[in-house]
Design an enzyme around this catalytic site. Structure first.
Site, PDB file in Angstrom:
ATOM      1  CB  SER A   1      -0.884  -0.009   1.251  1.00  0.00           C
ATOM      2  OG  SER A   1      -1.279   1.308   1.573  1.00  0.00           O
TER       3      SER A   1
ATOM      4  CE  LYS B   1      -4.135  -3.003   3.558  1.00  0.00           C
ATOM      5  NZ  LYS B   1      -5.359  -3.227   3.380  1.00  0.00           N
TER       6      LYS B   1
ATOM      7  CD  GLU C   1      -7.862  -7.630  -3.592  1.00  0.00           C
ATOM      8  OE1 GLU C   1      -7.727  -6.507  -4.105  1.00  0.00           O
ATOM      9  OE2 GLU C   1      -7.635  -7.848  -2.383  1.00  0.00           O
TER      10      GLU C   1
END
Ligand code: ARG
Length: 460
Positions: free
Chosen positions: A277, A283, A290
């Site tokens: 991130s 993160k 995804e």
């Protein structure tokens, strides 16, 4: 503007019309297939005495030269041509003059494009199949290594009964195996050659369609010229098979995203297949999974789009059909990319056996087995179900697992329980007692793994 059909026109095409109508920006993708089809066509024309052998040799030689120059980047496929067919023919005529003008004898762009797209798609069906085979090989490796990696099996995303990782992954093995068999069916059904159908009604030249079909590796010629130039069923079938592949991938990706979450931690996606991130330093995101899940939408979209385009088109060829290309190319490239990335992700992913096993222990996944224990001791199933329900309630209240209860606690709820209950509800027993084919027990899994191995050998 370079067109093949200026003769009966007295005005130049409007530039916007030309741009709207042109397909060179995307149909150049099958320049190889276009040239391959032309070589077969000319070879057949010479065999039938429609062209001389010398003309054939000149044309074939020149077509090969054009192909090589395009491949080497010496000849650019420019958008001053309307489509790839015009590009190849115009270049041939530039080089060979009148002989080049004979290439299109007994052929229309309608059967030509039908052939090109079919040849291209046929190759891509095989390419997707090859990728799925590689994926299956990787899945089988995971299965072999994890016949005793216990994990919870879920229904409604609630822990249900214990299974193994081999068994869970084996479910996807079956899905991708069916996908391959769908591709095989499509290949078999589409493998007929439309060349020689002409614009729509065949030609008056004595073409040998069987010969052209044979030269191009088809099973035979298509049997109705009007259908030949306007059939796009094979693309719809392929897009449907691709959509199903994406549906399967998206389900697997969704599970990997859940398993990789902070709450589950069943797996750890490799750093090489994760992203960070820009603001939150902690993160490590499952972006690849995804994206694969997300790209499912555009593949479904392509299927819907082509079904809708083909709806209500009268026989035979209509320009609507040019719309089959961009969306098919996009869907095919998307699926190939997704399968390749998925293989990389899944084969580098770490499975955390300890976490999976602990999770299976903590969710009353052995409750059915406790009920079966009572049934085996003469309690009717409905009563057994109720008794174990009370055990579960008791455990939830005390924040313990069934296995943590003392025999006295068991007996307080039902006197039928004896010391052997602990073995019956142990995770290992719960799984290993499930020995019928298709179940997660190691014996059953080993038989299935052997069958899957044989399948991979027989479907290489
Ligand atoms: N670009 C066209 C297509 O993709 C080729 C066939 C053109 N035929 C025609 N009659 N305009 O469908």
């Amino acid at each position: 503007m370079a067109q093949l059909w200026g003769g009966r026109f007295t005005k130049e095409t409007d530039q916007l019309v030309y741009n709207f109508n042109a397909s060179i920006s995307f149909d150049q993708k099958f320049y190889k297939e276009d040239i391959e089809g032309s070589i077969a066509h000319v070879t057949m024309l010479a065999k039938q005495g429609i062209l001389t052998e010398q003309e054939r040799d000149e044309i074939v030689g020149c077509l090969r030269e054009i192909r090589q120059e395009v491949e080497e980047g010496k000849l650019e496929i420019s958008d001053k041509y309307e489509d790839i067919h015009s590009f190849v023919e115009a270049n041939l005529i530039d080089r060979l003059g009148d002989t080049g003008k004979k290439l299109h004898t007994g052929r229309s762009r309608n059967d030509q494009v039908a052939l090109d797209m079919r040849l291209y798609t046929r190759g891509e069906v095989l390419a997707v199949d090859e990728l799925l085979k590689t994926l299956l090989t990787h899945l089988l490796t995971i299965m072999k290594e994890n016949t005793d990696t216990y994990m919870p099996g879920f229904t409604h995303l609630q822990k249900a009964q214990p299974v193994t990782l081999a068994h869970h992954v084996g479910a996807y093995f079956e899905m991708f195996k069916r996908d391959r068999s769908r591709l095989k069916d499509i290949y078999r059904r589409m493998n007929y050659c439309p060349l020689g159908a002409g614009a729509l009604a065949g030609t008056t030249y004595p073409l040998d369609r069987d010969y052209t079909a044979e030269l191009l590796g088809f099973e035979g010629p298509t049997l109705n010229s009007m259908d030949s130039v306007s059939d796009r069923d094979y693309l719809i079938e392929f897009l449907s098979a691709l959509s199903t592949i994406m549906m399967h991938l998206s389900r697997f990706c969704e599970e990997i995203i859940i398993w990789n979450s902070n709450e589950y931690r069943f797996v750890e996606i490799d750093d090489a297949y994760s992203t960070g991130s820009s603001i939150m330093p902690q993160k490590k995101n499952p972006d690849i999974a995804e994206l694969v899940r997300g790209k499912t939408g555009r593949v479904y979209g392509a299927l819907m789009s082509l079904l809708t385009t083909m709806k209500g088109i009268p026989l035979a060829y209509n320009k609507d059909m040019q719309e089959d290309k961009e969306l098919s190319f996009d869907a095919i490239d998307t699926v190939k990319g997704c399968v390749a990335l998925f293989i990389g992700m899944v084969s580098t992913m770490k499975f955390r056996r300890d976490v999976m096993e602990a999770s299976a222990k903590n969710g009353f996944t052995n409750a059915t087995d406790a009920a079966d224990y009572l049934v085996n001791h003469g309690v009717p199933f409905r009563d057994a179900h109720g008794i174990v329900g009370r055990l579960v309630l008791y455990c939830i209240d005390k924040n313990i697992a069934l296995d943590d209860m003392s025999l006295e606690e068991f007996k307080a709820i039902s006197p039928v329980f004896e010391e052997d209950i602990y073995d019956v509800i142990s995770l290992k027993t719960c799984v290993e007692k499930r020995i019928t084919i298709g179940a997660p027990g190691q014996e059953a899994m080993k038989t299935v793994i052997e069958l899957e191995e044989r399948y991979l050998k027989e479907n290489a």
